[in-house]
Design a protein around this motif. Structure first.
Motif, PDB file in Angstrom:
ATOM      1  N   ALA A 186       0.823  -1.244  -0.019  1.00  0.00           N
ATOM      2  CA  ALA A 186      -0.057  -0.038   0.045  1.00  0.00           C
ATOM      3  C   ALA A 186       0.606   1.078   0.018  1.00  0.00           C
ATOM      4  O   ALA A 186       0.639   2.084  -0.777  1.00  0.00           O
ATOM      5  CB  ALA A 186      -0.909  -0.149   1.247  1.00  0.00           C
ATOM      6  N   GLU A 187       1.930   1.159   0.827  1.00  0.00           N
ATOM      7  CA  GLU A 187       2.836   2.495   0.801  1.00  0.00           C
ATOM      8  C   GLU A 187       3.505   2.490  -0.449  1.00  0.00           C
ATOM      9  O   GLU A 187       3.670   3.691  -1.135  1.00  0.00           O
ATOM     10  CB  GLU A 187       3.983   2.171   1.763  1.00  0.00           C
ATOM     11  CG  GLU A 187       3.234   2.355   3.294  1.00  0.00           C
ATOM     12  CD  GLU A 187       4.213   1.951   4.199  1.00  0.00           C
ATOM     13  OE1 GLU A 187       5.463   1.643   4.042  1.00  0.00           O
ATOM     14  OE2 GLU A 187       4.087   1.797   5.349  1.00  0.00           O
ATOM     15  N   LEU A 188       3.717   1.595  -1.289  1.00  0.00           N
ATOM     16  CA  LEU A 188       4.508   1.803  -2.560  1.00  0.00           C
ATOM     17  C   LEU A 188       3.537   2.273  -3.570  1.00  0.00           C
ATOM     18  O   LEU A 188       3.910   3.286  -4.352  1.00  0.00           O
ATOM     19  CB  LEU A 188       4.936   0.248  -2.966  1.00  0.00           C
ATOM     20  CG  LEU A 188       5.672   0.188  -4.301  1.00  0.00           C
ATOM     21  CD1 LEU A 188       6.853   0.802  -4.424  1.00  0.00           C
ATOM     22  CD2 LEU A 188       6.199  -1.136  -4.781  1.00  0.00           C
ATOM     23  N   LEU A 189       2.332   1.567  -3.567  1.00  0.00           N
ATOM     24  CA  LEU A 189       1.232   2.323  -4.300  1.00  0.00           C
ATOM     25  C   LEU A 189       1.013   4.025  -4.035  1.00  0.00           C
ATOM     26  O   LEU A 189       0.679   4.530  -5.038  1.00  0.00           O
ATOM     27  CB  LEU A 189      -0.150   1.642  -4.192  1.00  0.00           C
ATOM     28  CG  LEU A 189       0.007   0.207  -4.878  1.00  0.00           C
ATOM     29  CD1 LEU A 189      -1.431  -0.803  -4.231  1.00  0.00           C
ATOM     30  CD2 LEU A 189       0.290   0.103  -6.313  1.00  0.00           C
ATOM     31  N   GLN A 190       1.108   4.356  -2.822  1.00  0.00           N
ATOM     32  CA  GLN A 190       0.744   5.270  -2.326  1.00  0.00           C
ATOM     33  C   GLN A 190       1.928   6.402  -2.873  1.00  0.00           C
ATOM     34  O   GLN A 190       1.945   7.501  -3.530  1.00  0.00           O
ATOM     35  CB  GLN A 190       0.803   5.982  -1.135  1.00  0.00           C
ATOM     36  CG  GLN A 190      -0.541   5.382  -0.437  1.00  0.00           C
ATOM     37  CD  GLN A 190      -0.587   5.313   1.010  1.00  0.00           C
ATOM     38  OE1 GLN A 190       0.378   5.220   1.663  1.00  0.00           O
ATOM     39  NE2 GLN A 190      -1.713   5.718   1.529  1.00  0.00           N
ATOM     40  N   ALA A 239       1.544   6.771  -6.623  1.00  0.00           N
ATOM     41  CA  ALA A 239       0.278   7.700  -6.949  1.00  0.00           C
ATOM     42  C   ALA A 239       0.880   8.962  -6.935  1.00  0.00           C
ATOM     43  O   ALA A 239       0.652  10.064  -7.751  1.00  0.00           O
ATOM     44  CB  ALA A 239      -0.828   7.370  -6.296  1.00  0.00           C
ATOM     45  N   GLN A 240       1.585   9.321  -5.963  1.00  0.00           N
ATOM     46  CA  GLN A 240       1.962  10.722  -5.620  1.00  0.00           C
ATOM     47  C   GLN A 240       3.103  10.988  -6.686  1.00  0.00           C
ATOM     48  O   GLN A 240       2.970  12.105  -7.220  1.00  0.00           O
ATOM     49  CB  GLN A 240       2.889  10.699  -4.049  1.00  0.00           C
ATOM     50  CG  GLN A 240       3.359  12.162  -3.787  1.00  0.00           C
ATOM     51  CD  GLN A 240       1.999  12.931  -3.776  1.00  0.00           C
ATOM     52  OE1 GLN A 240       0.887  12.635  -3.071  1.00  0.00           O
ATOM     53  NE2 GLN A 240       2.085  14.066  -4.463  1.00  0.00           N
ATOM     54  N   ALA A 254       1.478  17.399 -12.145  1.00  0.00           N
ATOM     55  CA  ALA A 254       1.443  18.950 -11.851  1.00  0.00           C
ATOM     56  C   ALA A 254       2.461  19.679 -12.650  1.00  0.00           C
ATOM     57  O   ALA A 254       2.299  20.932 -12.780  1.00  0.00           O
ATOM     58  CB  ALA A 254       1.465  18.890 -10.517  1.00  0.00           C
ATOM     59  N   ALA A 255       3.517  18.905 -12.723  1.00  0.00           N
ATOM     60  CA  ALA A 255       4.739  19.414 -13.315  1.00  0.00           C
ATOM     61  C   ALA A 255       4.505  19.900 -14.783  1.00  0.00           C
ATOM     62  O   ALA A 255       5.180  20.890 -15.281  1.00  0.00           O
ATOM     63  CB  ALA A 255       6.032  18.702 -12.913  1.00  0.00           C
TER      64      ALA A 255
END
Length: 97
Positions: A79-83, A86-87, A94-95
């Motif tokens: 889950a942390e890797l997916l977050q 995604a970030q 955005a860039a």
């Protein structure tokens, strides 16, 4: 080991024999193992012991609890890797705008 069991074996402490027992009992994914009650996992793994002593039962209970905990850790890590991914995508989008 069947290819279907490889995902279970990604969990630390799950070896081929345990993976077979868990798979046959219906705990076929880390998600299912993570949501299982440790006493259920203990019952599944207990077939490996022909004679159960109080010491073996205690060790088996601890092992079952650790397997459930390790499955949960694996899922949290995923889950942390997916977050993070995604970030990264959001930051990249955005860039470029």
């Amino acid at each position: 080991v069947l290819p279907e069991m490889l995902e279970l074996m990604e969990i630390p402490r799950v070896k081929s024999y345990s993976a077979r027992l868990l798979f046959r009992a219906g705990l076929r994914t880390p998600e299912l193992l993570a949501s299982a009650d440790p006493s259920t996992v203990e019952d599944i793994l207990s077939v490996a012991y022909k004679k159960s002593t109080p010491r073996k039962k205690k060790v088996l209970a601890l092992h079952a609890k650790r397997l459930v905990t390790e499955a949960r850790r694996l899922l949290m890590s995923r889950a942390e890797l997916l977050q993070q991914q995604a970030q990264y995508v959001m930051d990249t989008m955005a860039a470029t705008t």
